[in-house]
Design an enzyme around this catalytic site. Sequence first.
Site, mmCIF file in Angstrom:
data_model
loop_
_atom_site.group_PDB
_atom_site.id
_atom_site.type_symbol
_atom_site.label_atom_id
_atom_site.label_comp_id
_atom_site.label_asym_id
_atom_site.label_seq_id
_atom_site.Cartn_x
_atom_site.Cartn_y
_atom_site.Cartn_z
ATOM 1 N N LYS A 106 -10.541 5.790 -3.442
ATOM 2 C CA LYS A 106 -9.823 5.963 -2.271
ATOM 3 C C LYS A 106 -8.800 7.194 -2.160
ATOM 4 O O LYS A 106 -9.143 7.614 -1.002
ATOM 5 C CB LYS A 106 -8.422 5.434 -1.984
ATOM 6 C CG LYS A 106 -9.016 3.440 -2.123
ATOM 7 C CD LYS A 106 -7.656 2.883 -1.397
ATOM 8 C CE LYS A 106 -6.508 2.360 -1.972
ATOM 9 N NZ LYS A 106 -7.156 1.678 -3.636
ATOM 10 N N CYS A 139 5.868 -7.091 2.086
ATOM 11 C CA CYS A 139 5.375 -6.638 1.018
ATOM 12 C C CYS A 139 6.655 -5.798 -0.086
ATOM 13 O O CYS A 139 6.184 -6.147 -1.621
ATOM 14 C CB CYS A 139 4.359 -5.201 0.805
ATOM 15 S SG CYS A 139 5.238 -3.185 1.498
ATOM 16 N N MET A 140 7.796 -5.437 0.880
ATOM 17 C CA MET A 140 8.936 -4.522 -0.599
ATOM 18 C C MET A 140 9.702 -5.087 -0.234
ATOM 19 O O MET A 140 10.754 -4.790 -0.949
ATOM 20 C CB MET A 140 9.254 -3.035 -0.773
ATOM 21 C CG MET A 140 9.041 -2.169 0.193
ATOM 22 S SD MET A 140 10.516 -2.191 0.996
ATOM 23 C CE MET A 140 11.387 -2.081 2.180
ATOM 24 N N MET A 193 3.103 -6.931 -5.142
ATOM 25 C CA MET A 193 3.044 -8.519 -4.736
ATOM 26 C C MET A 193 3.321 -9.682 -5.012
ATOM 27 O O MET A 193 3.848 -10.618 -4.986
ATOM 28 C CB MET A 193 1.676 -8.172 -3.387
ATOM 29 C CG MET A 193 2.181 -6.762 -2.837
ATOM 30 S SD MET A 193 3.323 -6.818 -1.333
ATOM 31 C CE MET A 193 4.572 -5.298 -2.628
ATOM 32 N N GLY A 208 3.564 -0.649 -2.366
ATOM 33 C CA GLY A 208 1.699 -0.708 -1.760
ATOM 34 C C GLY A 208 2.087 0.766 -0.574
ATOM 35 O O GLY A 208 0.721 0.770 -0.446
ATOM 36 N N GLN A 209 3.029 1.260 -0.278
ATOM 37 C CA GLN A 209 3.187 2.325 0.656
ATOM 38 C C GLN A 209 3.049 3.644 0.938
ATOM 39 O O GLN A 209 4.062 3.623 0.150
ATOM 40 C CB GLN A 209 3.139 1.648 1.963
ATOM 41 C CG GLN A 209 2.621 0.217 2.688
ATOM 42 C CD GLN A 209 3.427 -0.048 4.395
ATOM 43 O OE1 GLN A 209 2.374 0.145 5.091
ATOM 44 N NE2 GLN A 209 3.691 -1.033 3.806
#
Length: 781
Positions: free
Chosen positions: A83, A167-168, A336, A373-374
Amino acid sequence: MTVSRRRFILQSAEAAGVAALGLNLPLLGAPVSQNAEGLSWQKAPCRFCGTGCGALVGIQEGRVVAVQGDRECPVNRGLLCAKGYHLGAALYGKDRLKTPLIRKGGSLQEASWEEAINLIAEKVIADPDRFSIYGSGQWTIPEGYIAMKFLKGGLGNNHLDPNARLCMASAVTGFLTTFGVDEPSGCYDDLDLCEVVITWGNNWAEMHPVLFSRLIDRRARGEEILYIDLGTRRTRSTEAADHYLEFRPHTDLAIANCIAHQLVENGTCDRNFLDQNVRFKSNDDKDISLEEYRSFLQGYSVEKVSKLSGVPADQLRLLGDLFGDPKKKIVSLWCMGMNQHTRGTWINNLVYNAHLLAGKIGKPGSTPFSLTGQPSACGTCREVGTLAHALPGGRVNASDGDRAEVEEVWGCKPGAINPKPGHHTMAMFEALSKGELTGMWVQVTNPAQSIPNLHANLANAADRFVVVSDIYPTETTRIASVVLPSATWVEKNGIFGNSERRTQQWFRMVEPPGQARPDVWQVLAVAHRMYEMGCEDLKGRDGKFLLTVRDDSGNEVEAWKWEVFREFNVDRALFNEYRALTVKKHKDLAPYDEYVKVSGMRWPVVKQSDGSWKETKRRFVGGEDPYVKEGRQVDFYGARAGDSRAIIWARPYEDPPESPDSEYPFWLCTGRVLEHWHTATMTGRIKELRKAMPNTYVEIHAEDAERLGVKTGDRVRVRSRRGSIETVAWIGGRGKPQVGLVFIPFFDEKRLINRVTLDEYDPISKEPDYKKCAVALEKLS
């Protein structure tokens, strides 16, 4: 020729491969010359996950034409994932949003910025107490900061929350309840020093492949690193594991307690570490002794937990023996799998328990580490504090002192900040559905695809005033009242904060397309229009515009004017204002200009006697963290009792809120894949990634597939108590779920799996559980 994952990672690392956009350059090959004709290179962190890889961005004739890994960045040392190499292409999709859109007569129609700003300002002024902002872990630090200042300091409500709640949030509450302050104490360097890696439901080979490459690279050099993968399905990560421990969903709680039971019963705890650095608490927050904790653990013997979890007794003993070996350096990793859990806070606590009991924290090569994740879930959501209950720098709305400090820095009228927490994400969408909130501004996220139980939580959203700032049409723009075209990544200045507390800066390198503009400017423009309309909320204590931006001399900059904004570095001004709020909780940041010089620094960053700025590798560690008291090897200085002691919690196992039964006999787990990121708003427009993974699928164990008469490629309906989707089966693919469990990625907007998922959430973190609900499968003709 097919390139294996392992070979791909090694070739990429060796060659610092380049993804070129419009240039005939190979993905795996020699690096692009830094002196190629007409090509200039600048640094920027990657726009995708929370690893924070450094990239070099090649610019030619005003376009991003190449991306390669930055060898000077210690995070990735020149390597990017699939990616990351293709990131530049995400800017140039054919359907890029380029002009504001306003819904008229049932359809979105092109409008001017003037018309869009006026409409938003009028709507917010009409009902400021019931207007909300739903942001993102993709917000840059200045974007999150200005949105918070506008809503909490201006409008005086706290209905602001990020998609990071999904998510966190459990990682945050887990860290806060154990250590009193948020964010990991360790760093990526520990992956280079550890002897054992344990992943708790974490497929890092696909989700954080650059970090996974550290394990592969060390093994390629002949180092012996034991890797244990705990999961409910075999993944690409499992292929590299020495041991795979497959457990029944939700029983990770019992497994972590089983490790603690063995440490206590076998006498392999680090008693010296415990005596100096730990206290014990019952689940109802009462102090208990080690003996009382021992009594609690009697329910988690190897034999009992093996029966409950399905993990063989010898594998459970392996975990206990490894943690009990004082010479073993252990890193635990999770994302996650642990966080999206109706007891996400508890399982975070319990993994910390294992490390604390064994003294495997605060030492090089030994740390529990939650991945994100971000790209700025840490830097913006956790540090800036863009949460319904929070304020910058670890402060909270409920504290009189915290509010007063922030009001002083922001120039608010005294009492402007509301002490009452706003709606968290799940409550926010429920309130929007019911009309308790009348408006919402969505920035840098796509909730109409990512919120669980979409039927219930997005009901009536199209009837409310919804503003969406994004770069492409999404499921969320389809229900919007106003759509604002945004600038992204290197089309604007930016600052992110990654998973290891590293703050990373970049400059604008290319112009955004059409009339697209940065989200910081959008908020400033709307806020100033409200100020011009006489909105008292947007006046500071001096009667002037609350969100005024000033230069180094203190002069007002008319940054709400686009022609002024684009020539002045507003990020720099906002960041330097924000950093004044970071010192209280020891999250110190250096001045903006220091980040221009480097590939990021890990906070706390403290000025030295010679005028230089020094980062901190590991928090709470003597000799590394400047806030550790002199003479202490470890100092958990954020402890809520003020005693520098972390808390070991007696958290029990409890059953999940929904389990398979005769009507819905399968577990459903959702997640991501290597090729796509979140809802594929960007990666779905990168042809190489889209071709590699064009559609979602349902992953089924071969035994279940045979019983159902299903083969790879067959159409299958997946149905829960909430909704259903139709997709295709994949048996024997890259993942292998346990018998009785199916897996579906959530990137595909044509097949919205969140019509099926459960919206039960952790009562402490308010994070929903996307990993466990009950479904039925039906083969279609």
